[in-house]
Every structure is written in structure tokens, then in C-alpha cells.
Enzyme design. Structure first.
Site, short mmCIF file in Angstrom:
data_model
loop_
_atom_site.label_atom_id
_atom_site.label_comp_id
_atom_site.label_asym_id
_atom_site.label_seq_id
_atom_site.Cartn_x
_atom_site.Cartn_y
_atom_site.Cartn_z
CE LYS A 64 -11.52 -10.62 26.46
NZ LYS A 64 -10.06 -10.49 26.55
CG ASN A 65 -10.09 -6.78 28.36
OD1 ASN A 65 -9.98 -7.99 28.23
ND2 ASN A 65 -10.02 -5.94 27.34
CB CYS A 91 -6.41 -12.17 19.48
SG CYS A 91 -8.08 -12.70 19.80
NE ARG A 124 -2.22 -8.31 21.88
CZ ARG A 124 -3.40 -8.66 22.38
NH1 ARG A 124 -3.97 -9.75 21.97
NH2 ARG A 124 -3.98 -7.96 23.32
N PRO A 125 4.21 -6.90 21.66
CG PRO A 125 5.55 -5.00 21.34
CD PRO A 125 4.28 -5.66 20.88
CB ILE A 126 5.47 -8.17 27.15
CG1 ILE A 126 6.55 -9.22 26.98
CG2 ILE A 126 4.11 -8.73 26.84
CD1 ILE A 126 6.45 -10.31 28.05
CG ASP A 127 8.55 -3.13 24.40
OD1 ASP A 127 7.43 -3.62 24.14
OD2 ASP A 127 8.88 -1.99 24.04
CG LEU A 128 5.86 -0.44 26.55
CD1 LEU A 128 4.52 0.10 26.09
CD2 LEU A 128 6.86 0.70 26.69
CG ASP A 156 -10.53 -4.92 22.60
OD1 ASP A 156 -9.62 -5.15 21.79
OD2 ASP A 156 -10.43 -5.12 23.82
NE ARG A 158 -9.06 -15.74 23.70
CZ ARG A 158 -8.56 -14.68 23.07
NH1 ARG A 158 -8.41 -14.70 21.78
NH2 ARG A 158 -8.21 -13.61 23.74
C1 UD1 Z 1 -5.52 -4.79 26.46
C2 UD1 Z 1 -6.81 -5.56 26.32
C3 UD1 Z 1 -7.15 -5.74 24.86
C4 UD1 Z 1 -7.18 -4.39 24.15
C5 UD1 Z 1 -5.91 -3.60 24.42
C6 UD1 Z 1 -5.96 -2.18 23.89
C7 UD1 Z 1 -6.80 -6.98 28.30
C8 UD1 Z 1 -6.75 -8.35 28.84
N1 UD1 Z 1 -6.65 -6.86 26.95
O1 UD1 Z 1 -4.51 -5.57 25.80
O2 UD1 Z 1 -8.43 -6.37 24.79
O3 UD1 Z 1 -7.30 -4.60 22.77
O4 UD1 Z 1 -5.66 -3.53 25.83
O5 UD1 Z 1 -7.02 -1.50 24.43
O6 UD1 Z 1 -7.02 -6.03 29.01
N2 UD1 Z 1 2.72 -2.47 23.40
C9 UD1 Z 1 4.06 -2.41 23.27
N3 UD1 Z 1 4.83 -2.92 24.29
C10 UD1 Z 1 4.29 -3.45 25.42
C11 UD1 Z 1 2.91 -3.49 25.55
C12 UD1 Z 1 2.14 -2.98 24.52
O7 UD1 Z 1 4.59 -1.95 22.27
O8 UD1 Z 1 5.04 -3.88 26.31
C13 UD1 Z 1 1.86 -1.95 22.31
C14 UD1 Z 1 1.03 -3.03 21.66
O9 UD1 Z 1 1.73 -3.69 20.66
C15 UD1 Z 1 -0.15 -2.24 21.14
C16 UD1 Z 1 -0.33 -1.16 22.17
O10 UD1 Z 1 0.89 -1.08 22.88
O11 UD1 Z 1 0.19 -1.64 19.92
C17 UD1 Z 1 -1.49 -1.38 23.11
O12 UD1 Z 1 -1.31 -2.57 23.80
P1 UD1 Z 1 -1.81 -2.75 25.30
O13 UD1 Z 1 -2.55 -1.55 25.75
O14 UD1 Z 1 -0.67 -3.22 26.11
O15 UD1 Z 1 -2.84 -3.94 25.12
P2 UD1 Z 1 -2.97 -5.23 26.01
O16 UD1 Z 1 -2.75 -4.90 27.44
O17 UD1 Z 1 -2.24 -6.34 25.39
#
Ligand code: UD1
Length: 418
Positions: A22-23, A116, A121-125, A305, A397
Site C-alpha cells: 500500500k505504502n 488515521c 501528523r504535521p507536514i512541516d517537513l 505500523d 483501507r
Molecule cells: C508513512 C506511512 C505510514 C507509517 C509512517 C511511519 C505511507 C503512505 N504511510 O506515513 O503507514 O506509519 O510512514 O513509518 O507511506 N513528521 C513531522 N513533520 C512532517 C512529517 C512527519 O513532524 O512534516 C513526524 C510525524 O508526526 C511522525 C514522524 O514524523 O512522528 C514519522 O512520520 P512520517 O515518516 O512522515 O510518516 P508518514 O509519511 O505520514
């Protein structure tokens, strides 16, 4: 709404083929808008996250053909840089569309992504990485609007090896001017698969899996016919279920090194595991001893996961397991449901203490997120008596043919509409 009815206590025996990951499939689908030519992806699983991603692609103007084993995406008619908010809310991976749509249209508009409810789950990075490539970002009224006259390669150091941010930056850099270097990049196998997919389209990406990804921008990308890697999380879920219930199963399609952290723990629990190429054979007598500690980490650490499913297994091990969730702060919602089945779990913040009990008993429980839902299935398969697992929308999902695959292994599980 659907529910599973599970009569627990059966051992699991048989062979399964893992679905495509899926990922991986989700970012590959997003990447398909990077070319006007046809993109063929093999073995795309029929799961709700994929169906939602295909809907997003359709709404931005792509034509999709779903054939038996092959999904064909034709993005030549893609017209819109706006990702429909209704679908963004359903699917966190819609955020990957940001990088690829930006590459295609030099602009993108998206509302904050859903998925979920397992933490902030921020997207700042993602956003700071895109800014480094020359993207102007305006966040207003729940929307993120991105614009770039041109995308220009840059050095990017991620504060944390985020999977999504690494993928989004690669998608935005693949046709940028010059070279992009992403340091402290995520090392997950799905990043390597994205790299292989893009390179098969004519991109120049290297280093994925090693922590530093180098992307040399190219002028154009062409069509591709690609088979994604197998789903290590799906495979891990069946392995955990068989380990907990007892039995012997063989899973094909996932290289053992992609779930080495889980296999290591299951061996410590007392399971016998043999691996050969992409086959994993697990034998368990269903009487496992606990490991002291399991702590989730970015790859190659123990995957977040699989934390919930593995915790379900710990509930009937002899001894106490300390579980530490380092990635997502509220990923223990399932624990309250496990307690209804007789589990002895105490959660404090990111830590769960699981004291093994002799047996779990069937109960009516609710699945409130994807992997937490799978954990309840694992627990119900082991429990004495009947369990009802209510609300399968989250489980659907991520797991294609979940009940069919489990039935094939000998589980007593059925899906009922309520
Ligand atoms: C992806 C996977 C998800 C898995 C996760 C961690 C997909 C579609 N989903 O999610 O199944 O659980 O990797 O292996 O591939 N973070 C920040 N800022 C950001 C982005 C992330 O602080 O901009 C933090 C998150 O809050 C979290 C950590 O980084 O604590 C890991 O998140 P990330 O690796 O980005 O997970 P996803 O890509 O959302």
C-alpha cells in the site's frame, strides 16, 4: 457498516502471497502524473486508500483503466492542480500529490490531509523541503497553496527521516533544474521502490535506502510498466497472527530483510522462522514467551505500523512486554478494546505495559484505526469464543481480501453487514 465475526482458537496453516505494498502503490499513483505517457502498475490492491487515490487522479483529469492484474493511468489529460478537499480528508497520502502536481503544473492546492487518527501528523517537513526547491507556500483557511515559477535543486536536511516528506521532495525534485540532495532521508523499502519506479520512467535518483538521496533533475519522464514490492506490513500481520494462534504459514513476496525487526522479535518469542529469497516460513506452537522491550523506530527499526498487531500478540505471552511508540503519539486506541477481551494493558503516554494473561475471551470491539483494527483481528483469532469487530472501514483501507486470506489459513471469520 460491516463487521467481522470471528470464532477464535483455530491454528493457522497455509501459504499466502503478499499484496503489493500500500505504502508504495500510493506514492507511485501520485507519481504517475509526472508523465503524459501511460503508466502501468501491476497488482494494485483493491483497498479503500488506493480507490480514493484513483478517485483523486480521476478528478484532476487522469484516465484510469482497472484491469485484472494491471492498473493503467493516462495523465495526458490532467488539467487541475487542485486536489479535491473531500478526498484529501479521507486519505493522508493525498499529500504526495503536492510534489507531483507541482512538478506538472508549477502550482498545487490541497487541503490539510486526513488519514488515521493516530497523532498530530504535521507536514512541516514536506513544506520546508518544498520551499528549499523554490516553492512559495501560502497556508490559509485550511488550504495549502503552492506556486513555483521554476523548481530548482537544493540541499535539504530533514530534521527527522519522514517517509512522506522524503517521497514528496523526490517527486518535486525529479524534474527540477540541477541536483537535489536529501540528507537524513527515510530509508524505508518503499522509498527504494519509488526510486526504482522513477528511474524506470527515465529519472535519475540514487541513494534511496541509505539515508542520503540524490536527485538529478531530468527534462522529461516517459511511461512505465512496473510491479511494486510486496507489502511488508500486511505480511507481518499474518505472521503475527500465525505466531500468536500457533500453526505454520509461508508468505511469499516480501524480502525477509524488509521485516527483519519483526522476525527478530518473533524468534525471541519462540517461533521457528526460515527464510529463502522472498519467502518467509513461520512455525509456532502458540505458546510464546514475552520479549522485554519493543520500541518503534524508523526503518530498519521495528515498524510503527506493526506495533498494534504485535502488542495483541504480547497479550497472551508468558511475561511482561514494554512497548514504546516513538512515531505517533496516540497509537494505542486499540488498547481499551483489547482490555474488553481480557488483556492486561496499561498505557501511559507513548508507553504500554502488557502483562501476558493465559487467555483472551471473545468480545464486541470497535476498530478505530487501520493497524489497531488489524490488532483486534489478531487478538480475536487467538481468543476463546466469538468476537465481533465492528466498523471495518479502517481495516478496509489497508488489507485486500483480509477475511478470504485468513479463511484460507483456516481461521473462522466472516464479514456481516449491520
Ligand atoms: C508513512 C506511512 C505510514 C507509517 C509512517 C511511519 C505511507 C503512505 N504511510 O506515513 O503507514 O506509519 O510512514 O513509518 O507511506 N513528521 C513531522 N513533520 C512532517 C512529517 C512527519 O513532524 O512534516 C513526524 C510525524 O508526526 C511522525 C514522524 O514524523 O512522528 C514519522 O512520520 P512520517 O515518516 O512522515 O510518516 P508518514 O509519511 O505520514
Amino acid at each position: 457498516m460491516d463487521k467481522f465475526i470471528i470464532d477464535g482458537g483455530e491454528r493457522l496453516y497455509g501459504k499466502l502471497q503478499a499484496q503489493s505494498a500500500k505504502n508504495t502503490v500510493l506514492p507511485l499513483l501520485a507519481a504517475s502524473v509526472l508523465t503524459d505517457e501511460q503508466v502501468k502498475i501491476r497488482g494494485v490492491p483493491t483497498i479503500c486508500d488506493v480507490e480514493n487515490m484513483l478517485r483523486i487522479l480521476t478528478e484532476v483529469g487522469c484516465r484510469i483503466k482497472r484491469q485484472k492484474d494491471c492498473t493503467v493511468i493516462d495523465s495526458s489529460g490532467a488539467v487541475s492542480h487542485e486536489i479535491p478537499p473531500r478526498l484529501t480528508k479521507e486519505l493522508r497520502s493525498s499529500v504526495f500529490m503536492l510534489g507531483s502536481v507541482l512538478t506538472r503544473f508549477r502550482r498545487a492546492k490541497i487541503s490539510y490531509p486526513g488519514g488515521c487518527d493516530i497523532g498530530l501528523r504535521p507536514i512541516d517537513l514536506h513544506l520546508s523541503g518544498l520551499k528549499r526547491l523554490g516553492v512559495e507556500i501560502c497556508e490559509e483557511g485550511g488550504y495549502i497553496e503552492c506556486k513555483a515559477d521554476k523548481l530548482v535543486g537544493a540541499e535539504i536536511l530533514l530534521d527527522f527521516p519522514s517517509v512522506g516528506a522524503t517521497e514528496n521532495i523526490i517527486l518535486a525534485a525529479v524534474k527540477a533544474e540541477g541536483i537535489t540532495v536529501v540528507r537524513n532521508a527515510a530509508k524505508e523499502p518503499e522509498i527504494v521502490d519509488l526510486q526504482n519506479f522513477l528511474n524506470a520512467m527515465g529519472a535519475r535518483v540514487r541513494g534511496a535506502g541509505g539515508g542520503t538521496v540524490v536527485i538529478e533533475g531530468v527534462k522529461r519522464l516517459h511511461g512505465v510498466d512496473y510491479t511494486p514490492i510486496g507489502d511488508r506490513i500486511e505480511a507481518g500481520t499474518y505472521l503475527i497472527a500465525a505466531a500468536s494462534c500457533g500453526g505454520e504459514i509461508e508468505i511469499s513476496g516480501v524480502p525477509p530483510e524488509n521485516i527483519a525487526a519483526l522476525l527478530h522479535k518473533l524468534r525471541e518469542n519462540g517461533c521457528k522462522i526460515h527464510t529463502k529469497n522472498d519467502k518467509i516460513i513461520l512455525r509456532s506452537d502458540g505458546k510464546l514467551k514475552s520479549v522485554d522491550l519493543v520500541e518503534t523506530m524508523p526503518f530498519p527499526g521495528f515498524p510503527t505500523d506493526l506495533q498494534a498487531q504485535y502488542s495483541a500478540l504480547c497479550c497472551t505471552c508468558t511475561g511482561t512486554t514494554l512497548v514504546v511508540e516513538n512515531l505517533f503519539e496516540t497509537r494505542y486506541k486499540y488498547a481499551a478494546e483489547l482490555k474488553r477481551m481480557g488483556a492486561d494493558v496499561t498505557v501511559r503516554g507513548r508507553t504500554a505495559v502488557i502483562r501476558g494473561v493465559e487467555k483472551l475471551h471473545g468480545a464486541r470491539v470497535t476498530a478505530s484505526d487501520l493497524r489497531g483494527g488489524a490488532a483486534l483481528v489478531v487478538a480475536a483469532l487467538k481468543a476463546e469464543g466469538q468476537s465481533d469487530i465492528v466498523d471495518l472501514s479502517h481495516i478496509d483501507r489497508g488489507y485486500a481480501d483480509f477475511e478470504y486470506k485468513l479463511k484460507k489459513l483456516g481461521a473462522k471469520i466472516r464479514r456481516v453487514r449491520i
